[in-house]
Design a protein around this motif. Structure first.
Motif: not given
Length: 142
Positions: A2-14, A101-114
């Motif tokens: 599977l080749v896929y794009t992942a949201d890098a949250d920086r505007g360019l597709a990775k 998981r979407p980017t917003d979920w990851i960011k929320a988890l990172l915030t909780d961990l911090a």
């Protein structure tokens, strides 16, 4: 494969690659740079040529505890060394097919961990005023 794009949250597709038969995952090329679509396609073909695992399909959706553990494990590996390690959403591109998981979920988890363990992960506002910068702290931090 599977080749896929992942949201890098920086505007360019990775792009990233996941073998759906084995555990192979990749999101960077040989020079450790994020993969372009051409890099990902080449990597997928190289892996497929040697992998003999039977395709199993897209991994099952992990529950939140499993998804949290995937992120925690990825971050924990960054604690080795003597300097803090900046965390970017693109650090999770290789496991996004497993994480599901979407980017917003990851960011929320990172915030909780911090908030719960600032000796492990810190969160500071970005210098340009929007968003948060996360940093994994090394072991033995004073």
């Amino acid at each position: 494969m599977l080749v896929y794009t992942a949201d890098a949250d920086r505007g360019l597709a990775k792009h990233a690659v996941a073998c759906l038969g084995c555990i192979y995952r990749a999101a960077t090329n040989a020079a450790h740079n994020p993969m372009s679509e051409a890099d990902a396609a080449k990597d997928a073909n190289v892996h497929a040529a040697g992998c003999r695992a039977m395709p199993r399909g897209i991994p099952a959706w992990p529950d939140d505890t499993e998804a949290t553990e995937m992120i925690h494990t990825r971050l924990w590996a960054r604690r080795y060394g003597k300097t803090p390690h900046p965390v970017h959403i693109s650090d999770f591109n290789a496991i996004r097919v497993d994480l599901q998981r979407p980017t917003d979920w990851i960011k929320a988890l990172l915030t909780d961990l911090a908030q719960s363990d600032p000796g492990f992960l810190t969160a500071t506002p970005t210098s340009f005023g929007e968003g948060t910068r996360f940093t994994v702290q090394p072991f033995g931090r004073p």
